[in-house]
Every structure is written in C-alpha cells, then in structure tokens.
Scaffold this motif. Sequence first.
Motif, PDB file in Angstrom:
ATOM      1  N   GLN A  22       3.186  52.489 -26.028  1.00 42.92           N
ATOM      2  CA  GLN A  22       1.763  52.386 -25.702  1.00 42.92           C
ATOM      3  C   GLN A  22       0.965  53.023 -26.835  1.00 42.92           C
ATOM      4  N   GLU A  23       0.373  52.212 -27.649  1.00 40.23           N
ATOM      5  CA  GLU A  23      -0.415  52.711 -28.775  1.00 40.23           C
ATOM      6  C   GLU A  23      -1.880  52.454 -28.490  1.00 40.23           C
ATOM      7  N   THR A  24      -2.429  53.266 -27.580  1.00 43.78           N
ATOM      8  CA  THR A  24      -3.831  53.143 -27.214  1.00 43.78           C
ATOM      9  C   THR A  24      -4.502  54.504 -27.352  1.00 43.78           C
ATOM     10  N   PRO A  25      -5.825  54.536 -27.449  1.00 42.87           N
ATOM     11  CA  PRO A  25      -6.538  55.811 -27.568  1.00 42.87           C
ATOM     12  C   PRO A  25      -6.427  56.695 -26.325  1.00 42.87           C
ATOM     13  N   LEU A  26      -5.903  56.160 -25.213  1.00 40.55           N
ATOM     14  CA  LEU A  26      -5.787  56.945 -23.988  1.00 40.55           C
ATOM     15  C   LEU A  26      -4.727  58.046 -24.110  1.00 40.55           C
ATOM     16  N   PHE A  27      -3.743  57.881 -24.999  1.00 43.82           N
ATOM     17  CA  PHE A  27      -2.616  58.809 -25.089  1.00 43.82           C
ATOM     18  C   PHE A  27      -2.691  59.683 -26.334  1.00 43.82           C
ATOM     19  N   THR A  28      -2.225  60.945 -26.200  1.00 47.75           N
ATOM     20  CA  THR A  28      -2.270  61.900 -27.307  1.00 47.75           C
ATOM     21  C   THR A  28      -0.975  61.935 -28.114  1.00 47.75           C
ATOM     22  N   GLY A  29       0.047  61.268 -27.662  1.00 50.65           N
ATOM     23  CA  GLY A  29       1.334  61.286 -28.347  1.00 50.65           C
ATOM     24  C   GLY A  29       2.165  60.105 -27.914  1.00 50.65           C
ATOM     25  N   PRO A  30       3.471  60.123 -28.233  1.00 54.44           N
ATOM     26  CA  PRO A  30       4.310  58.966 -27.922  1.00 54.44           C
ATOM     27  C   PRO A  30       4.517  58.763 -26.418  1.00 54.44           C
ATOM     28  N   VAL A  31       4.212  57.549 -25.973  1.00 54.79           N
ATOM     29  CA  VAL A  31       4.362  57.171 -24.572  1.00 54.79           C
ATOM     30  C   VAL A  31       4.916  55.755 -24.520  1.00 54.79           C
ATOM     31  N   THR A  32       5.863  55.523 -23.612  1.00 55.46           N
ATOM     32  CA  THR A  32       6.338  54.167 -23.347  1.00 55.46           C
ATOM     33  C   THR A  32       6.143  53.866 -21.870  1.00 55.46           C
ATOM     34  N   MET A  33       6.061  52.568 -21.562  1.00 49.00           N
ATOM     35  CA  MET A  33       5.961  52.136 -20.173  1.00 49.00           C
ATOM     36  C   MET A  33       7.002  51.061 -19.906  1.00 49.00           C
ATOM     37  N   GLN A  34       7.464  51.056 -18.660  1.00 51.93           N
ATOM     38  CA  GLN A  34       8.415  50.058 -18.202  1.00 51.93           C
ATOM     39  C   GLN A  34       7.878  49.448 -16.911  1.00 51.93           C
ATOM     40  N   SER A  35       7.536  48.175 -16.934  1.00 52.74           N
ATOM     41  CA  SER A  35       7.033  47.507 -15.736  1.00 52.74           C
ATOM     42  C   SER A  35       8.202  47.245 -14.797  1.00 52.74           C
ATOM     43  N   ILE A  36       8.165  47.859 -13.627  1.00 53.20           N
ATOM     44  CA  ILE A  36       9.273  47.756 -12.673  1.00 53.20           C
ATOM     45  C   ILE A  36       9.121  46.525 -11.792  1.00 53.20           C
ATOM     46  N   ILE A  37       7.924  46.284 -11.299  1.00 52.06           N
ATOM     47  CA  ILE A  37       7.664  45.116 -10.456  1.00 52.06           C
ATOM     48  C   ILE A  37       7.061  44.031 -11.334  1.00 52.06           C
ATOM     49  N   ASP A  38       7.774  42.953 -11.526  1.00 56.96           N
ATOM     50  CA  ASP A  38       7.315  41.866 -12.377  1.00 56.96           C
ATOM     51  C   ASP A  38       7.542  40.543 -11.650  1.00 56.96           C
ATOM     52  N   THR A  39       6.988  40.456 -10.451  1.00 54.97           N
ATOM     53  CA  THR A  39       7.137  39.258  -9.624  1.00 54.97           C
ATOM     54  C   THR A  39       5.810  38.990  -8.934  1.00 54.97           C
ATOM     55  N   ASP A  40       5.819  38.127  -7.942  1.00 53.83           N
ATOM     56  CA  ASP A  40       4.611  37.857  -7.172  1.00 53.83           C
ATOM     57  C   ASP A  40       4.108  39.094  -6.444  1.00 53.83           C
ATOM     58  N   LEU A  41       4.955  40.116  -6.299  1.00 50.26           N
ATOM     59  CA  LEU A  41       4.527  41.351  -5.647  1.00 50.26           C
ATOM     60  C   LEU A  41       3.428  42.059  -6.425  1.00 50.26           C
ATOM     61  N   THR A  42       3.307  41.775  -7.749  1.00 44.37           N
ATOM     62  CA  THR A  42       2.279  42.442  -8.535  1.00 44.37           C
ATOM     63  C   THR A  42       0.879  42.084  -8.044  1.00 44.37           C
ATOM     64  N   GLU A  43       0.753  41.048  -7.243  1.00 44.69           N
ATOM     65  CA  GLU A  43      -0.543  40.731  -6.650  1.00 44.69           C
ATOM     66  C   GLU A  43      -0.896  41.745  -5.563  1.00 44.69           C
ATOM     67  N   LYS A  44       0.103  42.444  -5.014  1.00 45.01           N
ATOM     68  CA  LYS A  44      -0.117  43.405  -3.933  1.00 45.01           C
ATOM     69  C   LYS A  44      -0.119  44.843  -4.419  1.00 45.01           C
ATOM     70  N   PHE A  45       0.773  45.178  -5.349  1.00 48.84           N
ATOM     71  CA  PHE A  45       0.819  46.517  -5.907  1.00 48.84           C
ATOM     72  C   PHE A  45       1.549  46.477  -7.237  1.00 48.84           C
ATOM     73  N   ARG A  46       1.341  47.542  -8.016  1.00 44.20           N
ATOM     74  CA  ARG A  46       1.959  47.645  -9.333  1.00 44.20           C
ATOM     75  C   ARG A  46       2.799  48.911  -9.370  1.00 44.20           C
ATOM     76  N   VAL A  47       4.022  48.812  -9.883  1.00 42.63           N
ATOM     77  CA  VAL A  47       4.898  49.973 -10.044  1.00 42.63           C
ATOM     78  C   VAL A  47       5.353  49.985 -11.498  1.00 42.63           C
ATOM     79  N   THR A  48       5.060  51.091 -12.172  1.00 39.45           N
ATOM     80  CA  THR A  48       5.387  51.199 -13.595  1.00 39.45           C
ATOM     81  C   THR A  48       5.941  52.584 -13.883  1.00 39.45           C
TER      82      THR A  48
END
Length: 115
Positions: free
Chosen positions: A9-35
């Motif tokens: 994640q190379e965005t101004p929101l973070f002060t150092g090295p951060v990675t993300m892993q999208s756990i829910i990557d199906t139609d469920l993402t319309e209901k909630f997001r888990v990362t």
Amino acid sequence: IAQVAKVPQETPLFTGPVTMQSIIDTDLTEKFRVTMVNFGRGARNKFHRHTREQVLIVTDGKGIVATDKEEISGVPGDVIFIPAGEKHWHGAAKGATFSHLYVMLPDSQTTQIED
C-alpha cells in the motif's frame, strides 16, 4: 487453495511499509469487506475517519489504536470496535510489527485527516 497475495500500500495514509490481503473476494463483498492489514515495524496509518463502523481483529504482533482522547494496545486475540465518524489511527507499536483483520461495510468512505 491459494495463498492470498500481500499487496503493498503506497498511499499517503500510511507512514511506513504496509501490505493488505483481501480475504473476501466474492459476491459477499457487496455485504461486508474483510481485509488483512500488515504493518511493518513502527508503521501506522494517519488520523482518519470512516463513514461506517470498523471492527479490528488483532492477529499478530503488537499495535496501537488511538483517538484524540485515548490510546489502547492490541495483541493477538483482541477485538477493537471503532464507531462511524471516530477520528482515529492504528498501527504497529514502536519497534513492533502488527497485523489485524478489518471488517467493514463495503460502502464505507475513508477521509484522511492528518497530513
């Protein structure tokens, strides 16, 4: 089965090295997001707020979740609730790494407050 990629994640929101892993990557993402969010040593995000509630489930390391008024430490097994609109930041404690899952509704908007 497949290993979930850690996306830097190379965005101004973070002060150092951060990675993300999208756990829910199906139609469920319309209901909630888990990362999964993985903070490098001492890395954190800057003060921000969400339009929806956020739940953090600490999975590894030692972290901090803070508002203007309080700061709490998080270790594996801790569950932290952040109300909608709450100005806050979260990240690794000094010298530590930190990982947490976050659960949020997909229509939540994030506004960075700190430069």
